[in-house]
Write a protein that holds these residues in place. Structure first.
Motif, PDB file in Angstrom:
ATOM      1  N   VAL A  29       0.837  -1.200   0.000  1.00 16.28           N
ATOM      2  CA  VAL A  29       0.000   0.000   0.000  1.00 16.28           C
ATOM      3  C   VAL A  29       0.875   1.253   0.000  1.00 16.28           C
ATOM      4  CG1 VAL A  29      -1.657   1.339   1.366  1.00 16.28           C
ATOM      5  CG2 VAL A  29      -1.999  -1.116   1.056  1.00 16.28           C
ATOM      6  N   GLN A  30       1.925   1.278   0.830  1.00 14.70           N
ATOM      7  CA  GLN A  30       2.816   2.441   0.901  1.00 14.70           C
ATOM      8  C   GLN A  30       3.553   2.659  -0.420  1.00 14.70           C
ATOM      9  OE1 GLN A  30       2.922   4.715   3.247  1.00 14.70           O
ATOM     10  NE2 GLN A  30       1.368   3.596   4.385  1.00 14.70           N
ATOM     11  N   VAL A  34      -0.857  -1.374  -4.805  1.00 14.05           N
ATOM     12  CA  VAL A  34      -2.200  -1.939  -4.661  1.00 14.05           C
ATOM     13  C   VAL A  34      -3.186  -1.099  -5.465  1.00 14.05           C
ATOM     14  CG1 VAL A  34      -4.014  -2.548  -3.030  1.00 14.05           C
ATOM     15  CG2 VAL A  34      -1.635  -2.813  -2.378  1.00 14.05           C
ATOM     16  N   THR A  35      -3.993  -1.770  -6.310  1.00 10.72           N
ATOM     17  CA  THR A  35      -4.973  -1.053  -7.117  1.00 10.72           C
ATOM     18  C   THR A  35      -6.393  -1.213  -6.580  1.00 10.72           C
ATOM     19  OG1 THR A  35      -5.193  -2.942  -8.611  1.00 10.72           O
ATOM     20  CG2 THR A  35      -3.594  -1.243  -9.211  1.00 10.72           C
ATOM     21  N   ARG A  36      -6.660  -2.318  -5.891  1.00  9.52           N
ATOM     22  CA  ARG A  36      -8.011  -2.569  -5.394  1.00  9.52           C
ATOM     23  C   ARG A  36      -7.943  -3.555  -4.245  1.00  9.52           C
ATOM     24  NH1 ARG A  36     -13.203  -4.622  -8.789  1.00  9.52           N
ATOM     25  NH2 ARG A  36     -14.313  -5.479  -7.023  1.00  9.52           N
ATOM     26  N   ASP A  72      -8.342   3.600   6.475  1.00 13.64           N
ATOM     27  CA  ASP A  72      -7.925   4.993   6.320  1.00 13.64           C
ATOM     28  C   ASP A  72      -6.713   5.104   5.394  1.00 13.64           C
ATOM     29  OD1 ASP A  72      -9.957   5.833   7.987  1.00 13.64           O
ATOM     30  OD2 ASP A  72      -8.673   5.877   9.781  1.00 13.64           O
ATOM     31  N   LYS A  73      -5.771   4.179   5.527  1.00  7.93           N
ATOM     32  CA  LYS A  73      -4.586   4.184   4.659  1.00  7.93           C
ATOM     33  C   LYS A  73      -4.967   3.924   3.208  1.00  7.93           C
ATOM     34  CE  LYS A  73      -1.397   2.769   8.259  1.00  7.93           C
ATOM     35  NZ  LYS A  73      -0.527   1.744   8.785  1.00  7.93           N
ATOM     36  N   GLY A  78      -6.115   6.413  -2.284  1.00  5.19           N
ATOM     37  CA  GLY A  78      -7.049   6.383  -3.411  1.00  5.19           C
ATOM     38  C   GLY A  78      -7.277   4.996  -3.973  1.00  5.19           C
ATOM     39  N   ILE A  79      -7.160   3.983  -3.130  1.00  5.69           N
ATOM     40  CA  ILE A  79      -7.339   2.597  -3.567  1.00  5.69           C
ATOM     41  C   ILE A  79      -8.817   2.241  -3.492  1.00  5.69           C
ATOM     42  CG2 ILE A  79      -6.784   0.200  -3.004  1.00  5.69           C
ATOM     43  CD1 ILE A  79      -4.124   1.290  -1.844  1.00  5.69           C
TER      44      ILE A  79
END
Length: 136
Positions: A29-30, A34-36, A72-73, A78-79
């Motif tokens: 994620v960082q 990750v797209t979804r 929240d992350k 914007g994932i």
């Protein structure tokens, strides 16, 4: 002579290609890989669509109890998040399951009683083996 074109291997929709730990998922994620993310089992399991190099993989992850910070992350990056609610259980099967066990117990008791013959009681219980002796 035509040059061979690079082919990208894409995961089939709905097919998990591997597992990942929660900490590794946070690293993805960082990184922005990750797209979804799809959430299952009331938020206990996540299936993340992750881009690794030129491939897209679907990785399963067991989430810890509280996922509010995780969500929240994901929103901050914007994932896309999709939550899948569990299907309600079939009521007919639930009723049959509730009735089946007592019926089996009653049928078993009746079977043992019929096997005892005229003994009067389940498996001959309640019968005394003592004999009365009369002396003249």
């Amino acid at each position: 002579m035509a040059q061979p074109q690079a082919q990208t291997v894409q995961a089939q929709p709905g097919r998990v290609t591997g597992r990942v730990t929660y900490s590794r998922l946070l690293e993805f994620v960082q990184e922005g890989s990750v797209t979804r993310v799809d959430l299952y089992d009331l938020g206990r399991t996540a299936i993340a669509r992750v881009r690794v190099g030129d491939r897209e993989q679907q990785l399963a992850c067991d989430l810890p109890g509280t996922t509010a910070g995780f969500l929240d992350k994901l929103q901050a990056k914007g994932i896309a998040i999709e939550v899948h609610t569990p299907e309600p259980p079939n009521r007919l099967l639930g009723v049959l399951g509730d009735i089946a066990f007592p019926l089996l117990v009653i049928a078993g008791l009746l079977f043992f009683r019929s096997q005892a013959g005229g003994a009067g009681g389940i498996m001959g219980m309640g019968q005394s083996k003592a004999k009365v002796m009369m002396t003249p």
